[in-house]
Write a protein that holds these residues in place. Structure first.
Motif, PDB file in Angstrom:
ATOM      1  N   ASN A 115       0.820  -1.210   0.000  1.00  0.00           N
ATOM      2  CA  ASN A 115       0.000   0.000   0.000  1.00  0.00           C
ATOM      3  C   ASN A 115       0.857   1.264   0.000  1.00  0.00           C
ATOM      4  OD1 ASN A 115      -2.267  -1.549  -0.045  1.00  0.00           O
ATOM      5  ND2 ASN A 115      -2.800  -1.252   2.098  1.00  0.00           N
ATOM      6  N   LEU A 118       4.141   1.579  -0.985  1.00  0.00           N
ATOM      7  CA  LEU A 118       5.149   1.732  -2.035  1.00  0.00           C
ATOM      8  C   LEU A 118       4.688   1.302  -3.419  1.00  0.00           C
ATOM      9  CD1 LEU A 118       8.178   0.537   0.090  1.00  0.00           C
ATOM     10  CD2 LEU A 118       7.670   2.887  -0.591  1.00  0.00           C
ATOM     11  N   ASN A 119       3.586   0.574  -3.516  1.00  0.00           N
ATOM     12  CA  ASN A 119       3.046   0.172  -4.821  1.00  0.00           C
ATOM     13  C   ASN A 119       4.131  -0.444  -5.724  1.00  0.00           C
ATOM     14  OD1 ASN A 119       1.524   2.052  -7.608  1.00  0.00           O
ATOM     15  ND2 ASN A 119       1.188  -0.047  -7.004  1.00  0.00           N
ATOM     16  N   PRO A 120       4.822  -1.482  -5.205  1.00  0.00           N
ATOM     17  CA  PRO A 120       5.923  -2.081  -5.984  1.00  0.00           C
ATOM     18  C   PRO A 120       5.419  -3.107  -7.000  1.00  0.00           C
ATOM     19  CG  PRO A 120       5.741  -3.200  -3.892  1.00  0.00           C
ATOM     20  CD  PRO A 120       4.670  -2.128  -3.890  1.00  0.00           C
ATOM     21  N   LEU A 138      -4.754  -2.855  -0.787  1.00  0.00           N
ATOM     22  CA  LEU A 138      -5.711  -2.219  -1.692  1.00  0.00           C
ATOM     23  C   LEU A 138      -5.679  -2.942  -3.041  1.00  0.00           C
ATOM     24  CD1 LEU A 138      -4.856   1.505  -0.850  1.00  0.00           C
ATOM     25  CD2 LEU A 138      -6.817   0.188  -0.050  1.00  0.00           C
ATOM     26  N   ARG A 139      -6.867  -3.162  -3.596  1.00  0.00           N
ATOM     27  CA  ARG A 139      -7.019  -3.982  -4.789  1.00  0.00           C
ATOM     28  C   ARG A 139      -6.087  -3.545  -5.938  1.00  0.00           C
ATOM     29  NH1 ARG A 139     -10.502  -3.480  -9.291  1.00  0.00           N
ATOM     30  NH2 ARG A 139     -11.050  -1.440  -8.476  1.00  0.00           N
ATOM     31  N   HIS A 140      -6.095  -2.245  -6.223  1.00  0.00           N
ATOM     32  CA  HIS A 140      -5.350  -1.740  -7.369  1.00  0.00           C
ATOM     33  C   HIS A 140      -3.837  -1.953  -7.187  1.00  0.00           C
ATOM     34  CE1 HIS A 140      -4.405   0.852 -10.721  1.00  0.00           C
ATOM     35  NE2 HIS A 140      -3.730   1.681  -9.958  1.00  0.00           N
ATOM     36  N   SER A 141      -3.359  -1.766  -5.963  1.00  0.00           N
ATOM     37  CA  SER A 141      -1.927  -1.957  -5.710  1.00  0.00           C
ATOM     38  C   SER A 141      -1.586  -3.443  -5.689  1.00  0.00           C
ATOM     39  CB  SER A 141      -1.539  -1.309  -4.386  1.00  0.00           C
ATOM     40  OG  SER A 141      -1.862   0.061  -4.405  1.00  0.00           O
ATOM     41  N   ARG A 171      -0.836  -5.265  -9.012  1.00  0.00           N
ATOM     42  CA  ARG A 171       0.451  -5.072  -9.674  1.00  0.00           C
ATOM     43  C   ARG A 171       1.589  -5.756  -8.941  1.00  0.00           C
ATOM     44  NH1 ARG A 171       0.402  -0.994 -13.593  1.00  0.00           N
ATOM     45  NH2 ARG A 171       2.441  -1.844 -14.087  1.00  0.00           N
ATOM     46  N   GLN A 188      -7.097   6.481  -5.348  1.00  0.00           N
ATOM     47  CA  GLN A 188      -6.130   6.046  -6.345  1.00  0.00           C
ATOM     48  C   GLN A 188      -6.569   6.522  -7.726  1.00  0.00           C
ATOM     49  OE1 GLN A 188      -6.206   1.828  -5.238  1.00  0.00           O
ATOM     50  NE2 GLN A 188      -4.145   2.078  -4.429  1.00  0.00           N
ATOM     51  N   VAL A 192      -9.560   5.402 -10.035  1.00  0.00           N
ATOM     52  CA  VAL A 192      -9.564   3.941  -9.927  1.00  0.00           C
ATOM     53  C   VAL A 192     -10.324   3.490  -8.688  1.00  0.00           C
ATOM     54  CG1 VAL A 192      -8.087   1.929  -9.636  1.00  0.00           C
ATOM     55  CG2 VAL A 192      -7.407   3.763 -11.202  1.00  0.00           C
ATOM     56  N   TYR A 242       7.830  10.135  -5.915  1.00  0.00           N
ATOM     57  CA  TYR A 242       7.836   8.689  -6.138  1.00  0.00           C
ATOM     58  C   TYR A 242       6.385   8.234  -6.279  1.00  0.00           C
ATOM     59  CZ  TYR A 242       8.043   3.704  -5.363  1.00  0.00           C
ATOM     60  OH  TYR A 242       7.885   2.348  -5.519  1.00  0.00           O
ATOM     61  N   GLY A 245       5.353   4.892  -7.545  1.00  0.00           N
ATOM     62  CA  GLY A 245       5.067   3.459  -7.586  1.00  0.00           C
ATOM     63  C   GLY A 245       4.688   3.036  -8.992  1.00  0.00           C
ATOM     64  N   ILE A 246       4.568   1.724  -9.174  1.00  0.00           N
ATOM     65  CA  ILE A 246       4.393   1.192 -10.529  1.00  0.00           C
ATOM     66  C   ILE A 246       3.020   1.523 -11.099  1.00  0.00           C
ATOM     67  CG2 ILE A 246       3.558  -1.128  -9.859  1.00  0.00           C
ATOM     68  CD1 ILE A 246       6.151  -0.344 -12.586  1.00  0.00           C
ATOM     69  N   ALA A 254       1.495   4.839  -4.984  1.00  0.00           N
ATOM     70  CA  ALA A 254       2.328   4.902  -3.781  1.00  0.00           C
ATOM     71  C   ALA A 254       1.781   5.960  -2.835  1.00  0.00           C
ATOM     72  CB  ALA A 254       3.768   5.226  -4.160  1.00  0.00           C
ATOM     73  N   GLU A 265      -0.119   5.218   0.126  1.00  0.00           N
ATOM     74  CA  GLU A 265      -1.336   4.884   0.878  1.00  0.00           C
ATOM     75  C   GLU A 265      -0.987   4.423   2.302  1.00  0.00           C
ATOM     76  OE1 GLU A 265      -4.305   5.557   0.176  1.00  0.00           O
ATOM     77  OE2 GLU A 265      -4.275   6.009  -1.972  1.00  0.00           O
TER      78      GLU A 265
END
Lengths: 399, 399
Positions: free
Chosen positions: A323, A325-327, A357-360, A363, B149, B158, B227, B229-230, B234, B236
């Motif tokens: 959540n 860092l969304n890596p 979170l679903r969107h993160s 990925r 998001q 999103v 930053y 995130g992908i 990022a 959250e």
């Protein structure tokens, strides 16, 4: 940070060398395709790496009627690197050739209570002596990864919570026994660089390397490079709060992630289920984790539940990383992963899905480190290689 | 991410323009000193910015006997930018000149329950119409920050947890009412870019911007840039776990940071102390937070304790950011900070110190946002300016 043309040139050198290490032999044209760099840039970088003695010409391939293309490989034998993984319970030293293949290895045990700086220095120096015993060529550098927070410029162990070390000038102490250049950093950063060069973070934009050992942490590979923070201390995910007012941690705080998913935390998860479990070896984390893994694999209910509880804590902690860092990828690594990784992975993915979170989540892949040897030794050696590649006078050109 | 020469040139354009916005008038030589770029590079960048109509010559300064030096300023009136801050309880739109000064402003209230996409679009369009009513010149772009998001390339919301929005094509809906170019992003990213250009993150290497509103989040400015995130998600931090199995969150998880330090969480902190407190306005977060701030400032014991409890939760959550990211500065921002920031700051610093690792804590300043207007409007407008500066055909040269 405004990146300069020199930074880019260094990064491009790494990039070219990484591809040749992974896929050699390669032609200059293939390198241009793989890296996205222009052929002219690749030609310049290859010439520099040839001059530095890191590459070698290995013949020609026929290019379907055109001019034959020179093939390049790493000059594996033209130098060596040493990487040392210092953990709370062991010291591993490995000798690498320039293609980052392990040539020799030595292990030492750090026994409970035997962790004063001079004791640890002696173990490191002995292990390094052992791997270099049969080696005659040049050594480009020795990388040492130490638990906790490390001032890499100063060569100082700033803080190692599990050993209660504060401001130990380790590089200076080591320099009496091991020849320089010596590069100090922490295992989080070393493991992350290993994944970037040779593992699951290769070619990924944003990755997190979760180290599960006695201590735990999250090495951050953001924007394709290691993220260090302003004081080289980024990644202390083990000391983020998972349970406010929860279990007491070495760091003085309560409820840290580490107290639930580090090896002593896993022992506590087991003890809470079964205080007199025969799997518990009170003074031996490694033996306990190994016994737990064997029992869980055999379906022993208490062991299965202890792994499940651990996965639940770990999943909640990893969801925080997803959540925040969304890596693209989360890589599980270090010795606890070696024993428990396969058993944990499915439950961890389920737990992360419950929290993230679903969107993160969509990925974020969660994988085990694909590096077959000790990633921290590999990463520590890679630091030494990176320093040698940087356009500074740490390495002389070969005659 | 291998950064290219073009990325660097764009970043350098931002850098030059930022300095001129902050300190104009400046000479080319002063710009070279401030940015660390060569005089030749500065000269080229300045020529480009003059050609784009963003800068203007404003005369000469005497250079102590040498050739007089041309002074540059932002061509403030040569274009305008709109920034819109869409929050759970309000829509703020601001019109900026090219020096990022506020020229006009319009506010709309988002009433509880009136948050369907077409209702929010109407509020945004009305507010934008109002700020542009008296404006005759060119508008370089409209930036809109939306909670949750956001897919900024696709222009889609999103996921907005507090409104239960999923995959709302907001840019397309807005385009029927507002002239393009329209840039969508979230308030975390907008607030962070505002701090990078004009606030507490200026010139800092690694910064975190903590947004405290109905929702909460942490915008990450790492390595001097935003930053993302992908998947552009990022930050959250509001949906990271502070209390495992704690308070239920809109996102479906339990114990999220947001449920303790977002405005509804603060209301709950107060209600737990005093269920019938006269400070509580059940359907009005803003009124409650405002009343709480006034009562705490006046020393009312329950209010003081509610602020203290909130600071304790907030401090634990911020310590997680300090330990994981090792930033130079943490900036508190958004509307809850406006009301409670001064009251919270001391207690938050104490709480962070209780939880964070010493070495990381020593490098981390914690400050209130110094931006006097709405930072999210400023950041949204800055996104529009950044897009106009990028070497793409989003902006034509002036004749």
């Amino acid at each position: 940070m405004r990146r300069t043309s020199r930074d880019i040139r260094t990064a491009n050198r790494y990039e070219v060398l990484r591809h040749i290490i992974a896929d050699s032999p390669l032609s200059r044209r293939e390198l241009a395709q793989l890296t996205g760099l222009s052929q002219a840039t690749v030609a310049t970088l290859v010439t520099e790496l040839l001059d530095l003695g890191l590459l070698t010409d290995v013949g020609f391939e026929d290019s379907e009627g055109g001019r034959p293309r020179g093939l390049l490989a790493v000059a594996a034998g033209r130098g060596a690197l040493v990487g040392v993984d210092v953990a709370e319970t062991y010291v591993h030293a490995e000798l690498f050739d320039l293609s980052l293949k392990v040539v020799a290895r030595a292990d030492r045990e750090v026994r409970p209570g035997e962790n004063r700086p001079e004791q640890v220095v002696a173990l490191i120096a002995d292990a390094v002596d052992e791997v270099l015993a049969g080696h005659a060529g040049r050594v480009l550098g020795v990388g040492v990864a130490l638990p906790g927070q490390v001032d890499r410029e100063g060569g100082v162990s700033v803080y190692a919570p599990n050993w209660d070390w504060h401001d130990v000038p380790l590089r200076a102490l080591l320099a009496e026994r091991v020849d320089p250049p010596l590069h100090l950093d922490n295992p989080l950063h070393a493991g992350t660089v290993a994944e970037l060069w040779s593992g699951a973070a290769r070619g990924r934009e944003d990755a997190v390397v979760v180290n599960l050992g006695t201590g735990v942490g999250a090495g951050l590979a953001l924007g394709g490079g290691l993220y260090r923070g302003i004081g080289n201390s980024a990644g202390e995910w083990g000391h983020t709060t998972l349970v406010l007012d929860g279990r007491l941690c070495h760091c003085g705080n309560r409820g840290c992630v580490e107290t639930y998913v580090g090896a002593p935390g896993i022992m506590l998860n087991l003890r809470e289920l079964s205080p007199s479990s025969p799997l518990l070896h009170p003074d031996d984390q490694t033996a306990t984790v190994r016994a737990l893994a064997a029992a869980a694999a055999a379906g022993e209910p208490v062991a299965v539940q202890a792994v499940r509880d651990t996965a639940r804590y770990l999943g909640a902690g990893i969801a925080d990383l997803v959540n925040l860092l969304n890596p693209e990828v989360i890589v599980l690594s270090s010795w606890v992963t070696t024993y428990l990784g396969e058993l944990l992975l499915g439950e961890v993915r389920t737990a992360v899905a419950r929290h993230a979170l679903r969107h993160s989540l969509a990925r974020a892949e969660i994988v085990l480190s694909p590096i077959p040897t000790d990633p921290v030794c590999l990463g520590a050696a890679t630091f030494a290689l990176e320093r040698a590649l940087a356009p500074t006078p740490t390495m002389r050109r070969t005659p």
